[in-house]
Design a protein around this motif. Structure first.
Motif, mmCIF file in Angstrom:
data_model
loop_
_atom_site.group_PDB
_atom_site.id
_atom_site.type_symbol
_atom_site.label_atom_id
_atom_site.label_comp_id
_atom_site.label_asym_id
_atom_site.label_seq_id
_atom_site.Cartn_x
_atom_site.Cartn_y
_atom_site.Cartn_z
ATOM 1 N N GLN A 272 15.694 -8.538 0.668
ATOM 2 C CA GLN A 272 15.413 -9.422 -0.296
ATOM 3 C C GLN A 272 14.249 -7.835 -1.704
ATOM 4 O OE1 GLN A 272 13.247 -12.332 0.837
ATOM 5 N NE2 GLN A 272 12.814 -13.743 -0.977
ATOM 6 N N ASP A 273 14.909 -8.875 -2.625
ATOM 7 C CA ASP A 273 14.122 -8.360 -4.197
ATOM 8 C C ASP A 273 12.835 -9.192 -3.847
ATOM 9 O OD1 ASP A 273 16.202 -6.314 -4.654
ATOM 10 O OD2 ASP A 273 17.002 -8.198 -5.992
ATOM 11 N N VAL A 274 11.945 -8.407 -4.447
ATOM 12 C CA VAL A 274 10.123 -8.927 -4.160
ATOM 13 C C VAL A 274 9.520 -8.569 -5.717
ATOM 14 C CG1 VAL A 274 10.112 -8.811 -1.936
ATOM 15 C CG2 VAL A 274 9.186 -6.942 -2.792
ATOM 16 N N LYS A 275 8.306 -8.577 -6.522
ATOM 17 C CA LYS A 275 7.401 -7.841 -7.265
ATOM 18 C C LYS A 275 6.117 -7.323 -6.456
ATOM 19 C CE LYS A 275 5.284 -10.034 -11.406
ATOM 20 N NZ LYS A 275 4.762 -11.176 -11.750
ATOM 21 N N VAL A 276 5.922 -6.579 -6.049
ATOM 22 C CA VAL A 276 5.493 -5.805 -5.987
ATOM 23 C C VAL A 276 4.041 -5.921 -7.043
ATOM 24 C CG1 VAL A 276 4.661 -3.413 -4.253
ATOM 25 C CG2 VAL A 276 6.668 -4.667 -4.986
ATOM 26 N N ASP A 277 2.938 -5.896 -5.979
ATOM 27 C CA ASP A 277 1.100 -5.586 -6.639
ATOM 28 C C ASP A 277 1.000 -4.644 -5.838
ATOM 29 O OD1 ASP A 277 -0.955 -6.381 -8.034
ATOM 30 O OD2 ASP A 277 -2.306 -7.417 -6.449
ATOM 31 N N ILE B 47 7.438 -3.306 13.712
ATOM 32 C CA ILE B 47 8.172 -3.310 12.866
ATOM 33 C C ILE B 47 7.405 -3.052 11.352
ATOM 34 C CG2 ILE B 47 10.576 -4.071 13.814
ATOM 35 C CD1 ILE B 47 9.772 -6.610 12.952
ATOM 36 N N ALA B 48 7.575 -2.633 10.054
ATOM 37 C CA ALA B 48 6.927 -3.157 9.122
ATOM 38 C C ALA B 48 8.301 -3.613 7.704
ATOM 39 C CB ALA B 48 5.927 -1.803 8.678
ATOM 40 N N MET B 49 7.725 -4.058 6.796
ATOM 41 C CA MET B 49 8.297 -3.850 5.366
ATOM 42 C C MET B 49 7.984 -2.924 4.695
ATOM 43 S SD MET B 49 10.221 -6.685 6.990
ATOM 44 C CE MET B 49 11.504 -7.130 5.773
ATOM 45 N N VAL C 225 0.983 -1.474 0.195
ATOM 46 C CA VAL C 225 -0.338 0.038 -0.259
ATOM 47 C C VAL C 225 1.074 1.270 -0.047
ATOM 48 C CG1 VAL C 225 -1.906 1.305 1.493
ATOM 49 C CG2 VAL C 225 -2.089 -0.904 1.180
ATOM 50 N N THR C 226 0.664 2.041 -0.461
ATOM 51 C CA THR C 226 1.414 3.617 -0.737
ATOM 52 C C THR C 226 0.832 4.035 0.485
ATOM 53 O OG1 THR C 226 1.293 3.589 -3.281
ATOM 54 C CG2 THR C 226 1.826 5.386 -1.933
ATOM 55 N N LEU C 227 1.306 4.871 1.140
ATOM 56 C CA LEU C 227 1.467 6.134 2.457
ATOM 57 C C LEU C 227 1.316 6.778 1.352
ATOM 58 C CD1 LEU C 227 3.388 3.802 4.700
ATOM 59 C CD2 LEU C 227 1.097 3.235 4.197
ATOM 60 N N HIS C 228 0.590 8.412 1.775
ATOM 61 C CA HIS C 228 1.027 10.150 2.258
ATOM 62 C C HIS C 228 0.471 10.031 3.269
ATOM 63 C CE1 HIS C 228 1.046 8.997 -2.515
ATOM 64 N NE2 HIS C 228 -0.399 8.241 -2.533
ATOM 65 N N VAL C 229 1.317 11.419 3.055
ATOM 66 C CA VAL C 229 0.720 12.079 3.789
ATOM 67 C C VAL C 229 -0.120 13.006 4.570
ATOM 68 C CG1 VAL C 229 1.526 13.814 3.418
ATOM 69 C CG2 VAL C 229 2.058 14.268 6.051
ATOM 70 N N GLN C 230 -0.816 13.133 5.585
ATOM 71 C CA GLN C 230 -2.262 13.511 5.557
ATOM 72 C C GLN C 230 -2.877 14.099 7.395
ATOM 73 O OE1 GLN C 230 -5.889 10.407 5.582
ATOM 74 N NE2 GLN C 230 -4.081 8.992 5.519
ATOM 75 N N SER C 231 -3.411 14.735 7.333
ATOM 76 C CA SER C 231 -4.281 15.635 8.380
ATOM 77 C C SER C 231 -4.674 14.402 8.733
ATOM 78 C CB SER C 231 -4.616 17.211 8.554
ATOM 79 O OG SER C 231 -3.657 17.560 8.141
ATOM 80 N N VAL C 232 -4.982 13.780 10.230
ATOM 81 C CA VAL C 232 -6.264 13.128 11.224
ATOM 82 C C VAL C 232 -6.105 13.306 11.873
ATOM 83 C CG1 VAL C 232 -6.459 10.732 11.459
ATOM 84 C CG2 VAL C 232 -4.112 11.302 9.709
ATOM 85 N N GLU D 163 5.956 6.263 -0.136
ATOM 86 C CA GLU D 163 6.361 5.233 0.602
ATOM 87 C C GLU D 163 5.194 3.581 0.083
ATOM 88 O OE1 GLU D 163 10.554 5.594 2.286
ATOM 89 O OE2 GLU D 163 9.177 5.837 3.693
ATOM 90 N N ARG D 164 5.748 2.984 0.254
ATOM 91 C CA ARG D 164 5.497 1.714 -0.206
ATOM 92 C C ARG D 164 5.771 0.735 1.198
ATOM 93 N NH1 ARG D 164 5.569 -0.613 -6.229
ATOM 94 N NH2 ARG D 164 7.732 -0.236 -6.156
ATOM 95 N N VAL D 165 4.395 0.062 1.728
ATOM 96 C CA VAL D 165 4.358 -0.614 2.916
ATOM 97 C C VAL D 165 4.084 -1.844 2.444
ATOM 98 C CG1 VAL D 165 2.448 -0.219 4.180
ATOM 99 C CG2 VAL D 165 4.309 -1.082 5.665
ATOM 100 N N VAL D 166 4.139 -3.628 2.730
ATOM 101 C CA VAL D 166 3.888 -4.681 2.257
ATOM 102 C C VAL D 166 2.780 -4.742 3.385
ATOM 103 C CG1 VAL D 166 4.527 -7.002 2.795
ATOM 104 C CG2 VAL D 166 5.775 -4.975 1.626
ATOM 105 N N VAL D 167 1.493 -5.222 2.739
ATOM 106 C CA VAL D 167 0.795 -5.162 3.987
ATOM 107 C C VAL D 167 0.277 -7.299 3.816
ATOM 108 C CG1 VAL D 167 -0.516 -3.076 3.681
ATOM 109 C CG2 VAL D 167 -1.200 -5.145 2.001
ATOM 110 N N GLU D 168 1.120 -8.057 2.430
ATOM 111 C CA GLU D 168 0.682 -9.488 2.413
ATOM 112 C C GLU D 168 1.581 -9.839 2.120
ATOM 113 O OE1 GLU D 168 -3.061 -10.752 -0.708
ATOM 114 O OE2 GLU D 168 -3.984 -11.501 1.159
ATOM 115 N N GLY D 169 2.044 -11.266 2.328
ATOM 116 C CA GLY D 169 3.257 -11.984 2.485
ATOM 117 C C GLY D 169 4.592 -11.860 2.846
ATOM 118 N N ILE D 170 4.024 -11.176 3.836
ATOM 119 C CA ILE D 170 5.291 -10.505 4.916
ATOM 120 C C ILE D 170 5.804 -11.856 5.279
ATOM 121 C CG2 ILE D 170 5.775 -9.682 7.390
ATOM 122 C CD1 ILE D 170 3.664 -7.584 6.676
ATOM 123 N N GLN D 171 5.222 -12.788 5.186
ATOM 124 C CA GLN D 171 6.115 -14.285 6.723
ATOM 125 C C GLN D 171 7.040 -14.591 4.822
ATOM 126 O OE1 GLN D 171 2.990 -13.774 6.130
ATOM 127 N NE2 GLN D 171 1.821 -13.668 7.502
#
Length: 410
Positions: free
Chosen positions: A375-380, A326-328, A47-54, A361-369
């Protein structure tokens, strides 16, 4: 002499040769498979993260309370002659609820009226006598003492009129008090007396109680620890106060949301010594009388706005051996990097993070295990439904996939 049978060796040699050949083939095949597996990039969803007012909110428990409460008591004594309301109904301010037998108070009023008329009747003659004596005194026919006595009589007559008027007003008020009226508008409870009961002025037992239910108050409690953290965040600039008009939403005991928003009224200036909590009050419109005093509710109060923040999906955050979140993250070259986050609070299905992340920036939400740091990955590319937390393919990724399928068909 015994005979010894010796089996021919060529058959055994052939069997050993076949086994060696098969083993060599298996090793070659296994090595090829490992080589091929090492060259395949694992697929992950990001998922691509964007700055925002929350907008930050706090859900706190509370109980409803009537905005106004009035206990109906008699101000004069007597026998209840009539009750003019239905128990549990809505009454308006000024409605006659009870009637006390007015006979004695009517007589007092009539007597006060007669006394006033008598006092008023003495004033004209006293005034005329003073006027006459003034002219005679100037001619030395009447003494100065006689004039002073006449003026004193006039003053006394005027005072008698004033006293009679006050007595008449008192009698009128007491007579009016025989009709016990509703001091406020609202829902009236059960009556404590019936017709024929004797009541006294300012008795301790209330005849009935009226609760104003529209609007209705909601008293909520919040821990002093959360309040201190909120003020610290405001002082450090991590949180901006939304202003004086703070909106409040309500959730009922059965989990349903109350349809009308409320407004924050005030917060007490002291902390409970036993519970360490602070009490605040909000007001809600209640036209349908859905909310009744004493109901348990949960109120969601707007605390402020957190500027320049990121919402990281909770499914993207795990814990390391130290217990740190932590996050990838995936860089532009398709390589993943593990990063320690500083989470502030949970908002829906995400964690609020105020620093350590850049816009886009993009953070991994599925396939972390299936991946490891570096490591090089293929991103969806995907997006997450804020309400359900489910993954959905992003619009750009869906368009690219559609274009690729169209090219294959051609």
């Amino acid at each position: 002499m015994s005979l010894v049978t010796i089996r021919p060796l060529p058959t055994l040699v052939k069997l050993l040769a076949v086994c060696c050949l098969l083993s060599a083939c298996n090793e070659k095949s296994g090595g090829a498979q490992q080589s091929n597996a090492a060259g395949v990039k694992p697929e992950v969803s990001a998922v691509t993260l964007h700055v925002q007012s929350v907008a930050l909110t706090a859900e706190v428990p509370g109980r409803t309370a009537a905005s106004l409460i009035a206990e109906v008591r008699p101000q004069v004594g007597g026998i209840i002659r009539a009750r003019n309301f239905k128990e549990g109904s809505e009454v308006k301010a000024g409605d006659i609820l009870y009637e006390i037998d007015p006979s004695a108070y009517q007589a007092s009023y009539d007597s006060a009226t007669a006394a006033l008329q008598k006092a008023q009747g003495a004033v004209p003659s006293a005034q005329a006598k003073v006027d006459r004596y003034k002219g005679l005194t100037s001619q030395a026919v009447v003494s100065k003492q006689d004039l002073d006595d006449a003026q004193s009589t006039l003053t006394q007559a005027q005072a008698d009129v004033a006293a009679a008027k006050a007595a008449l007003e008192t009698a009128r008020i007491n007579l009016d008090y025989t009709k016990i009226r509703a001091p406020i508008s609202g829902r009236i409870d059960a009556s404590a007396v019936t017709v024929g009961a004797l009541v006294t002025a300012e008795q301790t037992t209330a005849l009935a109680t009226i609760n104003q239910l529209d609007p209705i108050n909601v008293d909520v409690t919040q821990s002093n620890t959360n309040l201190l953290a909120l003020r610290r965040a405001v002082a450090e600039g991590r949180l901006k106060v939304v202003g004086s008009n703070v909106s409040v939403k309500l959730r009922l005991e059965d989990g349903t949301a109350y349809p009308l928003p409320g407004a924050f009224e005030f917060s007490v200036a002291s902390v409970s010594e036993t519970l360490g909590t602070v009490t605040a009050r909000a007001s809600f419109p209640n036209p349908d009388r859905l909310l009744l005093p004493g109901m348990y509710v949960r109120a969601t109060i707007e605390e402020g706005i957190a500027p320049n923040s990121f919402l990281v999906p909770q499914r993207a955050v795990t814990r390391n051996t130290k217990g740190e979140p932590i996050a990838m993250f995936v860089d532009a070259d398709g390589k993943v990097h593990q990063r320690v986050l500083v989470t502030q609070r949970s908002i829906g299905n995400s964690w609020l993070v105020g620093e350590g992340i850049k816009d886009g920036e993009r953070v991994v939400v599925e396939g972390i295990q299936r991946i490891r740091d570096g490591q090089d990955v293929k991103v969806d590319d995907v997006v997450i439904d804020d309400g359900t937390g489910e993954l959905k393919q992003s619009a750009s990724a869906a368009a690219s996939k559609q274009a690729a399928n169209a090219a294959v068909v051609e």
